[in-house]
Write a protein that holds these residues in place. Structure first.
Motif, mmCIF file in Angstrom:
data_model
loop_
_atom_site.group_PDB
_atom_site.id
_atom_site.type_symbol
_atom_site.label_atom_id
_atom_site.label_comp_id
_atom_site.label_asym_id
_atom_site.label_seq_id
_atom_site.Cartn_x
_atom_site.Cartn_y
_atom_site.Cartn_z
ATOM 1 N N UNK A 168 -63.192 -39.014 51.585
ATOM 2 C CA UNK A 168 -63.568 -40.781 51.898
ATOM 3 C C UNK A 168 -62.790 -41.305 52.860
ATOM 4 N N UNK A 169 -62.158 -40.933 52.864
ATOM 5 C CA UNK A 169 -60.977 -40.869 53.475
ATOM 6 C C UNK A 169 -59.732 -41.883 53.428
ATOM 7 N N UNK A 170 -60.050 -41.264 52.131
ATOM 8 C CA UNK A 170 -59.114 -42.768 50.969
ATOM 9 C C UNK A 170 -57.353 -42.295 51.673
ATOM 10 N N UNK A 224 -57.997 -33.776 38.706
ATOM 11 C CA UNK A 224 -57.861 -34.843 39.221
ATOM 12 C C UNK A 224 -57.158 -34.156 40.968
ATOM 13 N N UNK A 225 -57.067 -32.271 40.954
ATOM 14 C CA UNK A 225 -57.836 -32.236 42.492
ATOM 15 C C UNK A 225 -58.693 -32.073 42.733
ATOM 16 N N UNK A 226 -59.704 -32.023 42.187
ATOM 17 C CA UNK A 226 -61.482 -32.247 42.421
ATOM 18 C C UNK A 226 -61.471 -33.542 42.523
ATOM 19 N N UNK A 227 -60.805 -35.031 42.420
ATOM 20 C CA UNK A 227 -61.054 -35.885 42.647
ATOM 21 C C UNK A 227 -60.051 -36.510 43.729
ATOM 22 N N UNK A 228 -58.990 -36.034 43.769
ATOM 23 C CA UNK A 228 -58.281 -35.996 45.394
ATOM 24 C C UNK A 228 -59.151 -35.230 46.283
ATOM 25 N N UNK A 282 -63.736 -46.989 43.759
ATOM 26 C CA UNK A 282 -63.131 -45.883 42.927
ATOM 27 C C UNK A 282 -61.824 -45.505 43.567
ATOM 28 N N UNK A 283 -62.167 -44.912 44.342
ATOM 29 C CA UNK A 283 -61.108 -44.595 45.184
ATOM 30 C C UNK A 283 -59.801 -45.545 46.190
ATOM 31 N N UNK A 284 -60.023 -46.462 46.208
ATOM 32 C CA UNK A 284 -59.085 -47.387 46.885
ATOM 33 C C UNK A 284 -58.733 -48.168 45.933
ATOM 34 N N UNK A 285 -59.380 -47.825 44.026
ATOM 35 C CA UNK A 285 -57.824 -47.988 43.770
ATOM 36 C C UNK A 285 -57.643 -46.837 42.598
#
Length: 263
Positions: A75-77, A65-69, A150-153
């Motif tokens: 990406x500014x999301x 989860x921290x890697x994805x965050x 992906x990041x937006x959802x």
């Protein structure tokens, strides 16, 4: 050859190097499997990414989860908190190279012949391994080809059951939550994503791994849950986050010998 599965590093590179020295790790013949959360909360996330990337593709990494965050922040999301300690990564001259490498890592690694499965958080109740791999493959493809989508959802706690996911975005979110955030479930298998305490303090919920206790499953190696302190309560399911970033230990498990090592 020996394969060592290592729990959450979270920017604790000196402890990782100490652990590899204790293992007498030989990069020419041994292999490292990382349970995700390479970054965040610890002081050397940038150096950790550089070190693990340089090990080469024979070593396995799954995303936490921290890697994805971190990627979502890049990406500014999402917005990084000071406690995340990832600004050094975001400001590094080689950030794009490191982040591109990171987003090409999978959510799950599976070796069918030996029945070995590596994931950050766990395998959701109601999923078969085949279903999990298919769901992960779709998220991984999106992460590589259209990461903003992906990041937006990605953020959110719903849906909590796989069969409730009726849109692509809901399936992506459920997959990310299962593989990178899950610890507990309700008794019907619905994901519960807020509770972090050890099971002895939360009798009203069931740890995700209990759902696999009476069901055939591969050997599962996971991190993410520091309060378990490496407790492996179900045979063939191995907890490897022992809370290094919180002042405890960093742990490796040797697949060949079944022995644990900690520093």
């Amino acid at each position: 050859m020996a394969r060592y599965v290592i729990g959450d590093i979270q920017g604790c590179l000196p402890q990782l190097k100490q652990l590899l020295a204790r293992l007498q790790f030989n990069s020419a013949q041994d292999e490292l499997w990382f349970c995700g959360d390479l970054v965040a909360r610890g002081p050397e996330s940038l150096q950790t990414l550089r070190f693990i990337k340089a090990l080469g593709p024979q070593h396995k990494v799954v995303l936490g989860n921290h890697d994805l965050h971190l990627l979502a922040c890049a990406y500014g999301v999402a917005t990084a908190k000071a406690s995340d300690q990832i600004d050094q990564v975001l400001q590094a001259p080689d950030r794009d190279e490191l982040l591109d490498w990171l987003r090409y890592q999978p959510l799950m690694h599976y070796e069918p012949q030996e029945q070995l499965l590596l994931v950050h958080a766990g395998l959701a109740p109601g999923w078969s391994v085949a279903t999990a791999l298919q769901a992960c493959a779709k998220v991984e493809q999106l992460l590589r080809q259209s990461p903003m989508q992906l990041f937006l959802h990605m953020y959110g706690n719903e849906p909590t059951l796989w069969h409730q996911a009726t849109t692509d975005a809901e399936r992506w979110r459920f997959t990310v939550n299962s593989c990178t955030r899950m610890r507990y479930c309700q008794h019907n298998g619905a994901l519960e994503l807020k509770e972090k305490r050890p099971p002895t303090e939360v009798p009203q919920l069931r740890p995700w791994y209990e759902f696999w206790q009476e069901v055939p499953h591969p050997q599962i190696f996971f991190g993410h849950w520091a309060s378990l302190m490496g407790l492996s309560p179900v045979k063939g399911i191995h907890a490897l986050d022992t809370g290094c970033v919180w002042g405890n230990s960093l742990t490796a498990y040797c697949i060949e010998s079944g022995q644990r090592y900690s520093v």
